[in-house]
Design a protein around this motif. Structure first.
Motif, short mmCIF file in Angstrom:
data_model
loop_
_atom_site.label_atom_id
_atom_site.label_comp_id
_atom_site.label_asym_id
_atom_site.label_seq_id
_atom_site.Cartn_x
_atom_site.Cartn_y
_atom_site.Cartn_z
N CYS A 218 -39.84 -20.39 -13.98
CA CYS A 218 -39.96 -20.26 -12.52
C CYS A 218 -38.89 -19.32 -11.96
O CYS A 218 -39.19 -18.41 -11.17
CB CYS A 218 -39.86 -21.63 -11.85
SG CYS A 218 -41.13 -22.80 -12.36
N ALA A 219 -37.63 -19.53 -12.35
CA ALA A 219 -36.54 -18.70 -11.86
C ALA A 219 -36.71 -17.25 -12.31
O ALA A 219 -36.47 -16.31 -11.54
CB ALA A 219 -35.19 -19.26 -12.34
N SER A 220 -37.13 -17.05 -13.56
CA SER A 220 -37.29 -15.70 -14.09
C SER A 220 -38.41 -14.94 -13.39
O SER A 220 -38.29 -13.74 -13.13
CB SER A 220 -37.56 -15.76 -15.60
OG SER A 220 -36.47 -16.35 -16.28
N SER A 221 -39.49 -15.62 -13.09
CA SER A 221 -40.61 -14.98 -12.38
C SER A 221 -40.15 -14.46 -11.02
O SER A 221 -40.43 -13.31 -10.65
CB SER A 221 -41.75 -15.98 -12.21
OG SER A 221 -42.85 -15.39 -11.53
N MET A 222 -39.39 -15.28 -10.29
CA MET A 222 -38.89 -14.85 -8.98
C MET A 222 -37.85 -13.74 -9.13
O MET A 222 -37.80 -12.80 -8.32
CB MET A 222 -38.30 -16.05 -8.24
CG MET A 222 -39.30 -17.12 -7.88
SD MET A 222 -38.59 -18.37 -6.78
CE MET A 222 -37.33 -19.09 -7.82
N SER A 223 -37.02 -13.83 -10.15
CA SER A 223 -35.99 -12.82 -10.38
C SER A 223 -36.61 -11.46 -10.66
O SER A 223 -36.14 -10.43 -10.18
CB SER A 223 -35.10 -13.25 -11.54
OG SER A 223 -34.16 -12.25 -11.88
N LEU A 224 -37.69 -11.44 -11.43
CA LEU A 224 -38.39 -10.19 -11.73
C LEU A 224 -38.96 -9.57 -10.45
O LEU A 224 -38.85 -8.36 -10.22
CB LEU A 224 -39.51 -10.44 -12.74
CG LEU A 224 -39.05 -10.74 -14.17
CD1 LEU A 224 -40.19 -11.33 -14.99
CD2 LEU A 224 -38.52 -9.48 -14.85
N MET A 225 -39.56 -10.42 -9.63
CA MET A 225 -40.10 -9.91 -8.36
C MET A 225 -38.98 -9.37 -7.46
O MET A 225 -39.12 -8.32 -6.83
CB MET A 225 -40.86 -11.02 -7.63
CG MET A 225 -42.23 -11.31 -8.18
SD MET A 225 -43.17 -12.42 -7.09
CE MET A 225 -44.79 -12.33 -7.84
N ALA A 226 -37.87 -10.09 -7.41
CA ALA A 226 -36.74 -9.66 -6.58
C ALA A 226 -36.17 -8.34 -7.08
O ALA A 226 -35.63 -7.55 -6.29
CB ALA A 226 -35.66 -10.73 -6.57
N ALA A 227 -36.28 -8.07 -8.38
CA ALA A 227 -35.77 -6.83 -8.96
C ALA A 227 -36.73 -5.66 -8.79
O ALA A 227 -36.41 -4.53 -9.15
CB ALA A 227 -35.48 -7.02 -10.45
N GLY A 228 -37.92 -5.94 -8.24
CA GLY A 228 -38.90 -4.88 -8.05
C GLY A 228 -39.77 -4.61 -9.26
O GLY A 228 -40.45 -3.59 -9.32
N VAL A 229 -39.77 -5.54 -10.24
CA VAL A 229 -40.66 -5.39 -11.39
C VAL A 229 -42.07 -5.79 -10.96
O VAL A 229 -42.28 -6.93 -10.52
CB VAL A 229 -40.20 -6.28 -12.57
CG1 VAL A 229 -41.13 -6.11 -13.76
CG2 VAL A 229 -38.77 -5.95 -12.95
N PRO A 230 -43.03 -4.90 -11.06
CA PRO A 230 -44.38 -5.21 -10.54
C PRO A 230 -45.19 -6.13 -11.45
O PRO A 230 -46.22 -5.73 -12.01
CB PRO A 230 -45.02 -3.83 -10.40
CG PRO A 230 -44.36 -3.01 -11.46
CD PRO A 230 -42.94 -3.51 -11.55
#
Length: 733
Positions: free
Chosen positions: A452-464
């Motif tokens: 869960c945390a990693s999914s949000m972190s990827l989005m926050a980093a701009g990973v599409p």
């Protein structure tokens, strides 16, 4: 002993077992051949039980580089520490084997699998699992039942057993299942958003195939097994049970219902400490003086009290439908999701579920920072990595710190697999991506909090990433007749339960699955109910995550490297690189150290912290590979004026001549009457001769231009023009 060979046609491929020729001093040994894959499996058992209160089982899976005709890399040119793949495969074999040993088994057991010949198309890890179970049976090691395993793929709507590498590329499912003849006992899966119903069908399909393998295994064991080993099982004397029970049973059962984890643990520890010391003092009074014996008495007393705790937790859930923390059986602990907790990292997010908390940090890098994977099954670059760290302070304990253990590697791999299904391709997002999950607090299900945390972190980093991914851990308590499925299990329920069932996925389907089962009789009804209950929980979690961030950011962090991508003709690669790298190094220097990666296909990736440097480098490369064409119009810079016209720079290193007769629709007496050096002049390419010289026209870009009205240059003017070197197309900057 005479060599024996057994053969089975297993779903169109030959599976054979060779006995009595190698490793004859081991307790049990066999060579399992699955077509051209060959694995040596051996087991050894310690002669006497250890004094520590745990089952000392070691399972190793080793891939020798010679098995696929390869020489190891590195300075030593020999195999070293286990690779991540070997560690994961060792865990994959350990997990189904461990529950098959009876409680109280304290003799040390080692099961060693060595891949001697490897064809990745013929599942060496499944041959090793089959061999591990078989060598234990052949050695007379008492286990509950033989096990075996298969991999299941899903291609064009059809299930495939042990798919080849090519088939895996097309498959929607990568499912590994282990089972006894009676029941599934281990599941590991990655999936491209398959439905709960499809996953259930795949599990049952796998079990039917496994039954064929176990019948083959049972036949071999029946004809060749050594006499059953006599094992001294660790048991607690009835005298200790009788002493401890009245002093602790009711108090332990009451403490189990304390909601807060640390408070509950402290209360139970205080009771165990008090009663175990009383038990030791009691035996001292009876004349026991040996320190080792007294230490064992203390451990036995604690073991009895843990049994009270196990029974009470299970009774509360199974009979009263009450969980230790007071939740309903399908209730999730309080959820919290946050992003952007850290300033400098490229993306960060924290996910909290009850007393489990994961902080995930994402870093973006160039593709040349991808992890190089070297092994007998693959040599490749891995651009998406997820690493999981579980420090001792997360459970309030003091512990050792160093390189990650098997558990950390396994949990990281599970989370990585869950998110791999939604990651953008290299073409869509040409970055190397690493996410690290730091577990800050844990009371069960930290691997799913990591997802869960990693999914949000990827989005926050701009990973599409294509969709948000959430994970949930399910549990099961069963007495053989009644059962209760639990949503979002915590530490006690995981430790004392009968099933640990982790499900990750998007709103549209499952992306990863991991299951360990300790009991028999997990049928379709229970599997379907558990998966559907997990789906409901996943939807609730996704709602909380989407409230924090619902889609990937359009831009990467200001601290992240920026990327520009272009494609050039393969024939132009040498022009961009230049002799001895002179051209490309010049671009790198002029653009403040940009990273430039050029593939064999002509794909150019430019990376730098400052986007302007990326744009500048791309423009310089474009200028090198750009080819002028008749009819193109440019806003050029006047670089030189002559009596017969002016020279105009179209782009860096490329010039053309605009004749005086083509500077205006009217007659021009002097070039200086129209332009001067440094002016910007709109021009059109009207001719490129065989020497590459470019003729330009300004008048052709003006309203009212007519080709017939243009003045033809005189013979004298043409001679002057021919004497001049008109165009220079530079391939170097």
């Amino acid at each position: 002993m005479e060599k024996k060979v057994y053969e089975l046609n297993f779903r169109g491929r030959k599976l054979s077992v060779e006995l009595n020729e190698v490793a004859k001093q081991a307790q049990g040994a066999c060579i399992v051949k699955y077509e051209d894959t060959e694995v040596l499996s051996v087991c050894c058992v310690g002669k006497t039980p250890i004094t520590q209160d745990f089952f000392p089982l070691t399972v190793l899976y080793q891939e020798k580089m010679y098995s696929n005709g390869m020489i190891p890399g590195g300075w030593l040119r020999r195999e070293g520490r286990p690779t991540e793949h070997e560690t994961l495969m060792s865990r994959l074999i350990d997990r189904p084997l461990r529950p098959l040993f009876k409680d109280g088994f304290r003799n040390e057991v080692q099961v060693i699998n060595t891949v001697l010949s490897c064809n990745p198309d013929n599942a060496p890890q499944m041959a090793a699992l089959f061999g591990s179970s078989l060598c234990l049976g052949l050695g007379g090691v008492p286990i509950e039942a033989p096990v075996a395993g298969v991999i299941v793929g899903l291609i064009d709507g059809e299930f495939v057993i042990n798919p080849t590498q090519e088939q895996k590329e097309k498959s929607l499912l990568d499912l590994t299942v282990s089972a006894t003849k009676e029941a599934i006992n281990m599941v590991e899966a990655g999936a491209k958003e398959v439905s709960e119903e499809t996953m259930t069908d795949a599990l049952l399909y796998a079990h039917e195939a496994i039954k064929e393998l176990i019948e083959f295994e049972e036949k071999i064991i029946a004809e060749n097994a050594k006499p059953m080993l006599e094992i001294e099982y660790k048991t607690v004397s009835q005298d200790i049970i009788d002493f401890v029970t009245p002093l602790s049973k009711e108090r332990i059962e009451k403490s189990v219902s304390i909601v807060e984890k640390l408070e509950r643990a402290a209360a139970i520890e205080a009771i165990e400490e008090e009663v175990s010391l009383q038990c030791v003092e009691h035996y001292k009074e009876l004349g026991t003086t040996d320190k080792d014996e007294l230490k064992q008495i203390e451990l036995d007393a604690r073991s009895v009290m843990e049994g009270f705790m196990v029974n009470e937790v299970r009774r509360l859930i199974l009979v009263d439908k009450i969980r230790p923390d007071g939740r309903k059986v399908n209730e999730i602990r309080p959820l919290n999701a946050q992003i952007d907790l850290l300033e400098r990292p490229h993306g960060s997010a924290m996910f909290t579920r009850g007393q489990t908390q994961a902080l995930a940090i994402t870093t973006l890098g160039s593709l040349d920072e991808a992890q190089v994977l070297e092994g007998v099954q693959l040599t490749d670059n891995k651009r998406w990595m997820l690493h999981y760290n579980f420090p001792a302070f997360s459970v309030g304990e003091i512990g050792k710190y160093g390189s990650p253990g098997r558990r950390e590697i396994g949990h990281g791999a599970l989370a990585e697999r869950a998110l791999a299904q939604v990651m953008p391709s290299e073409e869509e997002f040409p970055y190397c991506i690493r996410t690290v999950s730091e577990i800050l607090e844990s009371n069960g299900s930290s691997s799913q909090a990591t997802i869960c945390a990693s999914s949000m972190s990827l989005m926050a980093a701009g990973v599409p990433i294509k969709k948000q991914v959430a994970g949930i851990a399910m549990g099961l308590i069963s007495d053989g007749e009644k059962y209760t499925i639990l949503t979002d299990i915590q530490g006690l329920e995981d430790h004392f339960g009968d099933m640990d069932f982790k499900v990750a996925g998007t709103k549209d389907g499952i992306t990863a699955l991991q299951m360990d089962i300790k009991v028999k009789g997990i049928d379709r009804k229970i599997l379907s109910e558990a998966l559907n209950q997990a789906h409901e929980a996943r939807m609730q979690i996704l709602e909380v995550m989407n409230a924090a961030i619902s889609e990937p950011r359009k831009e990467v962090s200001k601290y992240a490297p920026k990327i520009k991508v272009m494609n050039i003709d393969k024939d132009c690669i040498k022009d961009v690189i230049g002799t001895g790298g002179k051209t490309i190094n010049s671009i790198i220097e002029k653009c403040n150290g940009v990273k430039i990666d050029i593939s064999e296909e002509g794909r150019v990736i430019v990376m730098h912290q400052d986007l302007d440097n990326c744009i500048k480098a791309i423009q310089m490369i474009e200028n090198i590979v750009r080819k002028p064409e008749v009819g193109d119009i440019y806003d050029g810079k006047v670089t030189r004026i002559e009596s017969y016209g002016c020279f105009v720079e179209l782009w860096d290193g490329v010039e053309g001549l605009c004749h005086i007769s083509r500077l205006s629709l009217k007659r021009v007496e002097k070039t200086e009457d129209v332009v001067k050096v440094g002016d910007t002049l709109k021009v059109k390419i009207i001719k490129i001769d065989e020497k590459g010289r470019i003729d330009l026209s300004h008048s052709a870009t003006l309203d009212g231009y007519k080709e017939k009205g243009a003045k033809k240059p005189s013979k004298k003017e043409n001679k002057e023009e021919d004497d001049e070197e008109v165009i220079v197309i530079s391939t170097e900057v």
